[in-house]
Design a protein around this motif. Sequence first.
Motif, PDB file in Angstrom:
ATOM      1  N   SER A 183       3.663   1.556  -1.580  1.00 29.85           N
ATOM      2  CA  SER A 183       4.038   1.696  -2.999  1.00 29.85           C
ATOM      3  C   SER A 183       2.894   2.291  -3.804  1.00 29.85           C
ATOM      4  CB  SER A 183       4.427   0.330  -3.575  1.00 29.85           C
ATOM      5  OG  SER A 183       5.586  -0.168  -2.956  1.00 29.85           O
ATOM      6  N   LYS A 184       1.688   1.868  -3.506  1.00 27.48           N
ATOM      7  CA  LYS A 184       0.505   2.368  -4.210  1.00 27.48           C
ATOM      8  C   LYS A 184       0.314   3.865  -3.956  1.00 27.48           C
ATOM      9  CE  LYS A 184      -4.496   1.505  -4.570  1.00 27.48           C
ATOM     10  NZ  LYS A 184      -5.622   0.670  -4.044  1.00 27.48           N
TER      11      LYS A 184
ATOM     12  N   HIS B 163       0.823  -1.210   0.000  1.00 26.93           N
ATOM     13  CA  HIS B 163       0.000   0.000   0.000  1.00 26.93           C
ATOM     14  C   HIS B 163       0.857   1.260   0.000  1.00 26.93           C
ATOM     15  CE1 HIS B 163      -3.971   1.730   0.158  1.00 26.93           C
ATOM     16  NE2 HIS B 163      -3.496   2.645   0.988  1.00 26.93           N
TER      17      HIS B 163
ATOM     18  N   ALA C 221       0.612   6.841  -6.766  1.00 26.30           N
ATOM     19  CA  ALA C 221      -0.517   7.737  -7.019  1.00 26.30           C
ATOM     20  C   ALA C 221      -0.110   9.199  -6.842  1.00 26.30           C
ATOM     21  CB  ALA C 221      -1.672   7.400  -6.074  1.00 26.30           C
TER      22      ALA C 221
END
Length: 317
Positions: free
Chosen positions: A182-183, A180, A187
């Motif tokens: 990395s996400k 998460h 973004a």
Amino acid sequence: MKKLLLFCCACICLSAAAQYTYKNLEVNFAPSEKEQKNYTHQNLRLYPIKAKQSFTDTFRQVGQYMNLREALAKGKVIITEQLGGATVNTLTIENISADTVMIIAGEVITGGKQNRIVGKDLVLLPHSGKIDLSVFCVEAGRWENASTGTNQFSGYFNVGSMSLRKVVDQKQDQGQVWGHVSKINAANGTNSSTSTYTAINKSEDFTKKLKAYTDFFKEKFSTEQNVIGVVVVSGDKVLGCDMFATADLFKNNFENLLASYATDAIISGATVTATPATIKTYMDKLLSNEIEQSATIKEKGAVFINDGTKMRVSSYD
């Protein structure tokens, strides 16, 4: 027999008063246009959760707690890698002061061999001695001491985004936390050699927006005596909510929590369009009764109980 019945009735009344429910809390789901404007900035709107007298009376015995940011800044707590050998998911913490410190899951600290996010709430009593602190790594690409050259954590970043806190509270899984992080960085269009969550602040656009959100909201509840939490809304949905046992506890943590709310609003939020019905439906699952609240928290939230007192209730989307 009569005395026994009176005692039972008193216990029932005290138990009811202790509940985080509509019996003891209230939320205005349809604020006026002026109120909406007062509690809305860009992609974020906060709905105050207010305590009725029954709630305030029940938790009146809850004392004063210093938050982790202040405790670190004033040198009242020492956080280090495990003394017998560093491990990813456990640190050592010690309160060396006469103050009581409350730490909440989701707080991000920097230093040591890798930056971490607190995994579980904790109350640190004065002169606590060395105890374990549950954490998750939010910096997958580093396993060496920071530039200070020590195993100590002296930096406080903020409270992680609500979406990251949800993963920490609900999944308790290191791999999913790394995923998460990395996400979020992807973004936000940020990256670092060590894949750290704190890289989001490398974006000038992000930091500028975060400051604007913080400046707008940080004093909103400073003069209100009965606000114990907020419902967090962005776009057409509720991102979640945080509630505390007392207004003082909420205010003590609110500015740190603003980073959590604003990060999601900046990175993945949208102009607020959620209807009063949408927000009420969400909160009904938390505040209608204790049974439904427990089921909802088990599915998408967290609760912190310390010495029999429910100190914090949080829920996510």
